[in-house]
Design a protein around this motif. Structure first.
Motif, PDB file in Angstrom:
ATOM      1  N   ARG A  59       0.845  -1.205   0.000  1.00 21.21           N
ATOM      2  CA  ARG A  59       0.000   0.000   0.000  1.00 21.21           C
ATOM      3  C   ARG A  59       0.879   1.253   0.000  1.00 21.21           C
ATOM      4  NH1 ARG A  59      -4.258  -0.616   3.610  1.00 21.21           N
ATOM      5  NH2 ARG A  59      -5.673  -0.723   1.855  1.00 21.21           N
ATOM      6  N   GLN A  60       1.906   1.271   0.827  1.00 24.33           N
ATOM      7  CA  GLN A  60       2.804   2.428   0.891  1.00 24.33           C
ATOM      8  C   GLN A  60       3.492   2.670  -0.448  1.00 24.33           C
ATOM      9  OE1 GLN A  60       5.430   1.516   4.162  1.00 24.33           O
ATOM     10  NE2 GLN A  60       4.080   2.459   5.666  1.00 24.33           N
ATOM     11  N   ARG A  61       3.760   1.598  -1.184  1.00 17.36           N
ATOM     12  CA  ARG A  61       4.427   1.711  -2.482  1.00 17.36           C
ATOM     13  C   ARG A  61       3.436   2.002  -3.605  1.00 17.36           C
ATOM     14  NH1 ARG A  61       8.115  -3.584  -1.579  1.00 17.36           N
ATOM     15  NH2 ARG A  61       7.038  -4.272  -3.459  1.00 17.36           N
ATOM     16  N   GLY A  62       2.147   1.988  -3.302  1.00 19.24           N
ATOM     17  CA  GLY A  62       1.134   2.271  -4.314  1.00 19.24           C
ATOM     18  C   GLY A  62       0.907   1.134  -5.284  1.00 19.24           C
ATOM     19  N   GLU A  63       1.193  -0.088  -4.860  1.00 23.21           N
ATOM     20  CA  GLU A  63       1.053  -1.241  -5.748  1.00 23.21           C
ATOM     21  C   GLU A  63      -0.289  -1.931  -5.571  1.00 23.21           C
ATOM     22  OE1 GLU A  63       4.437  -3.795  -6.342  1.00 23.21           O
ATOM     23  OE2 GLU A  63       5.740  -2.359  -5.331  1.00 23.21           O
ATOM     24  N   ARG A  64      -0.668  -2.675  -6.592  1.00 20.75           N
ATOM     25  CA  ARG A  64      -1.880  -3.493  -6.573  1.00 20.75           C
ATOM     26  C   ARG A  64      -1.467  -4.963  -6.605  1.00 20.75           C
ATOM     27  NH1 ARG A  64      -4.576   0.244  -4.978  1.00 20.75           N
ATOM     28  NH2 ARG A  64      -5.669   1.732  -6.285  1.00 20.75           N
ATOM     29  N   ILE A  65      -2.379  -5.823  -6.138  1.00 17.15           N
ATOM     30  CA  ILE A  65      -2.055  -7.244  -6.057  1.00 17.15           C
ATOM     31  C   ILE A  65      -3.129  -8.102  -6.717  1.00 17.15           C
ATOM     32  CG2 ILE A  65      -0.858  -6.877  -3.852  1.00 17.15           C
ATOM     33  CD1 ILE A  65      -3.291  -8.563  -2.624  1.00 17.15           C
ATOM     34  N   VAL A  66      -2.736  -9.326  -7.004  1.00 20.61           N
ATOM     35  CA  VAL A  66      -3.644 -10.415  -7.329  1.00 20.61           C
ATOM     36  C   VAL A  66      -3.333 -11.504  -6.313  1.00 20.61           C
ATOM     37  CG1 VAL A  66      -4.243 -12.199  -9.010  1.00 20.61           C
ATOM     38  CG2 VAL A  66      -3.789  -9.856  -9.769  1.00 20.61           C
ATOM     39  N   ALA A  67      -4.349 -12.037  -5.668  1.00 22.29           N
ATOM     40  CA  ALA A  67      -4.151 -13.035  -4.620  1.00 22.29           C
ATOM     41  C   ALA A  67      -4.490 -14.426  -5.147  1.00 22.29           C
ATOM     42  CB  ALA A  67      -4.990 -12.693  -3.397  1.00 22.29           C
ATOM     43  N   GLU A  68      -3.552 -15.032  -5.875  1.00 18.85           N
ATOM     44  CA  GLU A  68      -3.737 -16.414  -6.323  1.00 18.85           C
ATOM     45  C   GLU A  68      -3.533 -17.369  -5.152  1.00 18.85           C
ATOM     46  OE1 GLU A  68      -1.244 -17.332  -9.657  1.00 18.85           O
ATOM     47  OE2 GLU A  68      -2.451 -16.093 -11.023  1.00 18.85           O
ATOM     48  N   CYS A  69      -2.735 -16.963  -4.202  1.00 16.21           N
ATOM     49  CA  CYS A  69      -2.491 -17.750  -2.993  1.00 16.21           C
ATOM     50  C   CYS A  69      -3.760 -17.749  -2.134  1.00 16.21           C
ATOM     51  CB  CYS A  69      -1.327 -17.141  -2.223  1.00 16.21           C
ATOM     52  SG  CYS A  69      -1.165 -17.740  -0.530  1.00 16.21           S
ATOM     53  N   ALA A  70      -4.230 -18.935  -1.766  1.00 13.23           N
ATOM     54  CA  ALA A  70      -5.470 -19.055  -0.987  1.00 13.23           C
ATOM     55  C   ALA A  70      -5.364 -18.355   0.368  1.00 13.23           C
ATOM     56  CB  ALA A  70      -5.826 -20.524  -0.797  1.00 13.23           C
ATOM     57  N   PHE A  71      -4.196 -18.395   0.993  1.00 16.35           N
ATOM     58  CA  PHE A  71      -4.050 -17.768   2.305  1.00 16.35           C
ATOM     59  C   PHE A  71      -4.188 -16.252   2.201  1.00 16.35           C
ATOM     60  CE2 PHE A  71      -1.822 -15.742   5.765  1.00 16.35           C
ATOM     61  CZ  PHE A  71      -2.348 -16.404   6.871  1.00 16.35           C
ATOM     62  N   ILE A  72      -3.484 -15.645   1.250  1.00 16.91           N
ATOM     63  CA  ILE A  72      -3.565 -14.192   1.076  1.00 16.91           C
ATOM     64  C   ILE A  72      -4.979 -13.791   0.674  1.00 16.91           C
ATOM     65  CG2 ILE A  72      -2.721 -12.199  -0.231  1.00 16.91           C
ATOM     66  CD1 ILE A  72      -0.638 -13.220   1.757  1.00 16.91           C
ATOM     67  N   ALA A  73      -5.600 -14.563  -0.212  1.00 15.01           N
ATOM     68  CA  ALA A  73      -6.976 -14.257  -0.628  1.00 15.01           C
ATOM     69  C   ALA A  73      -7.917 -14.281   0.574  1.00 15.01           C
ATOM     70  CB  ALA A  73      -7.430 -15.246  -1.689  1.00 15.01           C
ATOM     71  N   ALA A  74      -7.789 -15.290   1.427  1.00 19.49           N
ATOM     72  CA  ALA A  74      -8.648 -15.390   2.608  1.00 19.49           C
ATOM     73  C   ALA A  74      -8.366 -14.256   3.590  1.00 19.49           C
ATOM     74  CB  ALA A  74      -8.445 -16.742   3.290  1.00 19.49           C
ATOM     75  N   TYR A  75      -7.096 -13.865   3.719  1.00 17.86           N
ATOM     76  CA  TYR A  75      -6.740 -12.777   4.625  1.00 17.86           C
ATOM     77  C   TYR A  75      -7.396 -11.468   4.165  1.00 17.86           C
ATOM     78  CZ  TYR A  75      -4.175  -9.650   7.637  1.00 17.86           C
ATOM     79  OH  TYR A  75      -3.863  -8.692   8.588  1.00 17.86           O
TER      80      TYR A  75
END
Length: 94
Positions: A65-81
């Protein structure tokens, strides 16, 4: 967890969580078209069920967030978080 650090290791394409200097877990990622794609998260056996994965996810997402980046959460753990913590929904690309 006394001394906890979450750091990006771009050479290995992963975020790492260090607890008292010991590598406790990693969140692997790939860069695709300028977007950071989380592919896998793993916490060491000695650190499971202690909130380490959540601390890793929170630390990584806060840095992105501080770097202004966007994500895709293919990882199930990150997606659930992200699903459980709506304050990070704005980081999802698309």
């Amino acid at each position: 967890m006394t001394n906890t650090i979450v750091q990006d290791d771009p050479a290995r394409r992963r975020f790492e969580i260090l607890i008292d200097g010991t590598l406790a877990g990693v969140a692997d990622y790939e860069l695709r078209d300028g977007t950071l794609v989380f592919t896998h998260t793993e916490v060491g056996a000695d650190f499971q069920d202690k909130g380490v994965g959540s601390a890793l996810a929170r630390g990584a997402l806060d840095q992105l967030r501080q770097r202004g980046e966007r994500i895709v959460a293919e990882c199930a753990f990150i997606a659930a978080y992200v699903q459980r913590h709506p304050q990070y929904q704005d980081l999802i690309a698309g």
